[in-house]
Design a protein around this motif. Structure first.
Motif, PDB file in Angstrom:
ATOM      1  N   LEU A 100       0.833  -1.202   0.000  1.00 18.92           N
ATOM      2  CA  LEU A 100       0.000   0.000   0.000  1.00 18.92           C
ATOM      3  C   LEU A 100       0.869   1.253   0.000  1.00 18.92           C
ATOM      4  CD1 LEU A 100      -2.981   0.758   0.018  1.00 18.92           C
ATOM      5  CD2 LEU A 100      -2.884   0.837   2.519  1.00 18.92           C
ATOM      6  N   ALA A 101       2.004   1.203   0.702  1.00 21.03           N
ATOM      7  CA  ALA A 101       2.908   2.351   0.734  1.00 21.03           C
ATOM      8  C   ALA A 101       3.527   2.606  -0.636  1.00 21.03           C
ATOM      9  CB  ALA A 101       4.006   2.114   1.770  1.00 21.03           C
ATOM     10  N   SER A 102       3.685   1.562  -1.440  1.00 19.10           N
ATOM     11  CA  SER A 102       4.292   1.687  -2.773  1.00 19.10           C
ATOM     12  C   SER A 102       3.247   1.845  -3.872  1.00 19.10           C
ATOM     13  CB  SER A 102       5.155   0.440  -3.050  1.00 19.10           C
ATOM     14  OG  SER A 102       6.094   0.214  -2.029  1.00 19.10           O
ATOM     15  N   LEU A 352       9.032   4.160   6.179  1.00 21.30           N
ATOM     16  CA  LEU A 352       7.918   4.572   5.331  1.00 21.30           C
ATOM     17  C   LEU A 352       7.620   6.060   5.476  1.00 21.30           C
ATOM     18  CD1 LEU A 352       5.536   1.499   5.658  1.00 21.30           C
ATOM     19  CD2 LEU A 352       7.136   2.053   3.819  1.00 21.30           C
ATOM     20  N   VAL A 353       7.634   6.569   6.698  1.00 20.41           N
ATOM     21  CA  VAL A 353       7.385   8.005   6.887  1.00 20.41           C
ATOM     22  C   VAL A 353       8.537   8.813   6.292  1.00 20.41           C
ATOM     23  CG1 VAL A 353       7.071   9.850   8.568  1.00 20.41           C
ATOM     24  CG2 VAL A 353       5.947   7.650   8.920  1.00 20.41           C
ATOM     25  N   ALA A 382       4.062  11.474  13.134  1.00 25.67           N
ATOM     26  CA  ALA A 382       4.275  10.041  12.931  1.00 25.67           C
ATOM     27  C   ALA A 382       5.757   9.703  13.000  1.00 25.67           C
ATOM     28  CB  ALA A 382       3.694   9.621  11.587  1.00 25.67           C
ATOM     29  N   PHE A 383       6.593  10.548  12.402  1.00 28.32           N
ATOM     30  CA  PHE A 383       8.037  10.325  12.447  1.00 28.32           C
ATOM     31  C   PHE A 383       8.544  10.412  13.889  1.00 28.32           C
ATOM     32  CE2 PHE A 383      12.482  11.695  12.024  1.00 28.32           C
ATOM     33  CZ  PHE A 383      12.958  10.745  11.121  1.00 28.32           C
ATOM     34  N   PHE A 384       7.989  11.334  14.647  1.00 28.76           N
ATOM     35  CA  PHE A 384       8.411  11.518  16.036  1.00 28.76           C
ATOM     36  C   PHE A 384       8.056  10.296  16.886  1.00 28.76           C
ATOM     37  CE2 PHE A 384       7.783  13.645  20.297  1.00 28.76           C
ATOM     38  CZ  PHE A 384       9.121  13.898  20.514  1.00 28.76           C
ATOM     39  N   ALA A 464      -2.112   7.647   5.583  1.00 29.04           N
ATOM     40  CA  ALA A 464      -2.595   7.433   6.952  1.00 29.04           C
ATOM     41  C   ALA A 464      -2.972   5.973   7.165  1.00 29.04           C
ATOM     42  CB  ALA A 464      -3.799   8.335   7.222  1.00 29.04           C
ATOM     43  N   LEU A 465      -3.532   5.350   6.125  1.00 29.55           N
ATOM     44  CA  LEU A 465      -3.894   3.936   6.217  1.00 29.55           C
ATOM     45  C   LEU A 465      -2.654   3.057   6.328  1.00 29.55           C
ATOM     46  CD1 LEU A 465      -6.395   2.104   6.170  1.00 29.55           C
ATOM     47  CD2 LEU A 465      -6.117   1.922   3.682  1.00 29.55           C
ATOM     48  N   VAL A 466      -1.536   3.520   5.797  1.00 28.27           N
ATOM     49  CA  VAL A 466      -0.264   2.791   5.908  1.00 28.27           C
ATOM     50  C   VAL A 466       0.323   2.948   7.304  1.00 28.27           C
ATOM     51  CG1 VAL A 466       2.135   2.741   5.123  1.00 28.27           C
ATOM     52  CG2 VAL A 466       0.279   2.911   3.453  1.00 28.27           C
TER      53      VAL A 466
END
Length: 515
Positions: A100-102, A352-353, A382-384, A464-466
């Motif tokens: 999904l991320a790709s 991913l982020v 999200a990264f944090f 967001a779903l990822v």
């Protein structure tokens, strides 16, 4: 009736064949088919996990065995205990997330866009990695251990960044060199073993009766291959380039899943087969693990590319996993097995982020960011959170596993636990400093237009779903790791029994007892 293990192995291959057979013009259909098959595999694994007998998690369940090459004593034997089940579940969760991320692209540095071969390679890799985790025949394990290199080689070499060819070749050469050493050890194990039509069954090879020197040489042959795969210092140098050049989705599968085969093999194959050699080599391997922890952390702080930084942090984390395995305590090995799962999710979220951020900026260099949280607050958050999990903040998943590793190590090697604790401090430095440079301060001009409005969107619904499932697991395992520990610990206790080790009374540790 077909075992769910067989279904989990076969379905990704069927999905890969269907994807490969679709016309090039049907890329959207290929994406949907690949994602659908990965979700079906996840459903099968969830159903198998629900049927797993937690009370008997220390033994292998759902076992299947079919004669394969009787002249060699090889068979298609599969089964799962608590440790294998946790790794299969990790793989089944991360594959649909990576697909999904790709979905749209492979990142700004990728050598090509998503196509059907990329999707098929991911599904083939899923089948092979699951096969490695459930293999109960040493010859089958070795074959899958080697073959799974090929889809990852093509994922990096065809779809990676500008230096993808060199990175993929280095990855393959290191892995094949380790595999050749392993092949020699596998042959030696068969010769020293009971032989016959089931001569490669791991249950028949446990605690081989060999001379001390022979057992130690065979141990070293397997250990070298597992150390390369892990990767453990000093055979780690292939990972930073491979992870940085791979598309983010492939980097997640490389570091989050494929590399775990090395530490998984140490815990579930190496120790039970060679208990005496494992005890003999433990102090030296612990030293290698400590170097990995500290060296990986120091080099991570010097990185200018965020993808390379995440790769170097993983080398440090793998040092913790190996440390816990060879501490030879229940707490240490349980922490290591749990760490493999937790590291998979936290690293997946980071890669991913970071890939989403690099796609927006057109660069993965840390210096090209600045003030990112002002224009991309959701991605920055999200990264944090993923970064805090990586540095083992209490309440997030890695904390419990890292704490268990340190407690278990202190029980037998207090000096090593004290040194390893420095790695936690360094982790806080490189994660928080990276976040400060990328997300705080003045926003770089490239992220805003002339009127000061953001040039790019924040997190999209698909993104967001990822990310959401990964962060949810990180939080859930941070506050309540008991379900995973309940299935892991009995398998660890069996390994402790096979290696002839017992937990030390902490009262005697202070007096320098080595057990």
């Amino acid at each position: 009736m077909i075992s769910w293990l067989v279904a989990a192995l076969a379905l990704p291959l069927v999905g890969a064949a269907v994807v490969a057979a679709l016309p090039k013009s049907r890329l959207d259909a290929a994406k949907a088919v690949a994602l659908a098959f990965s979700l079906v595999v996840l459903g099968v694994v969830v159903a198998g996990a629900l049927a797993f007998d937690v009370a008997d998690a220390g033994s292998y369940q759902f076992s299947e065995q079919v004669s394969w090459i009787p002249q060699l004593g090889a068979s298609l034997a599969v089964g799962v205990d608590g440790i294998a089940l946790s790794m299969v579940a990790l793989t089944a969760v991360l594959v649909p997330v990576c697909l999904l991320a790709s979905w749209r692209d492979l990142g700004p540095a990728a050598g090509g866009r998503v196509d059907a071969p990329f999707l098929a390679l991911v599904l083939v890799l899923e089948s092979l990695v699951i096969g490695v985790f459930v293999a109960r025949d040493l010859f089958l394990f070795y074959v899958l251990f080697e073959v799974m290199l090929l889809p990852m080689y093509f994922l990096i070499g065809r779809y990676g960044g500008p230096r993808r060819r060199a990175a993929s070749l280095t990855f393959l050469v290191y892995s094949l060199a380790g595999g050749l050493v392993m092949l020699a050890a596998v042959i030696g194990i068969y010769v020293a073993g009971p032989g016959g039509p089931d001569g490669f069954l791991l249950d028949n090879l446990a605690a081989l009766e060999t001379s001390t020197s022979t057992g130690r040489w065979l141990f070293l042959g397997l250990f070298v291959a597992f150390a390369v795969k892990a990767p453990l210092w000093p055979v780690h140098t292939w990972l930073p380039d491979a992870a940085a050049q791979a598309p983010p989705g492939a980097a997640v599968l490389l570091v989050g899943v494929l590399d775990k085969v090395g530490t998984f093999g140490m815990l579930t194959i190496l120790l039970p087969l060679f208990p005496e050699a494992s005890r003999w080599a433990a102090p030296a391997i612990i030293c290698f693990a400590l170097v990995s922890i500290l060296y990986g952390a120091f080099v991570a702080m010097a990185q200018r590319d965020v993808m390379r930084l995440i790769a170097w942090t993983s080398i440090s984390h793998f040092g913790f996993i190996v440390l816990g395995i060879f501490a030879m305590t229940t707490a240490g090995q349980s922490g290591s097995a749990l760490y493999q799962v937790n590291h998979g999710f936290s690293t997946a979220a980071l890669f991913l982020v970071a890939g989403m951020l690099a796609t927006r900026r057109g660069s993965s260099l840390i210096a090209d960011f600045g003030g990112g949280q002002r224009v991309m607050p959701l991605l920055a958050g999200a990264f944090f959170v993923a970064g805090l999990s990586s540095l083992a903040l209490p309440g997030l998943s890695s904390f419990v596993s890292e704490f268990l590793v340190l407690v278990g190590t202190f029980e037998r090697y207090p000096w090593a636990a004290v040194i390893a604790t420095v790695g936690i401090v360094l982790a806080a430095l490189y994660i928080l400093w990276t976040y400060q440079r990328m997300m705080t301060g003045e926003t770089v001009p490239e992220l805003r237009d002339a009127e000061g409005a953001p040039r790019t969107r924040d997190m999209r619904p698909r993104e967001a779903l990822v990310v959401a499932p990964l962060l949810a697991v990180i939080l859930a395992l941070g506050f309540y790791p008991k379900p995973v520990l309940d299935i892991i610990t009995p398998a660890v206790e069996r390994t402790m029994e096979q290696t002839g080790m017992t937990d030390l009374d902490p009262l005697f540790v202070a007096e320098g007892s080595e057990g």
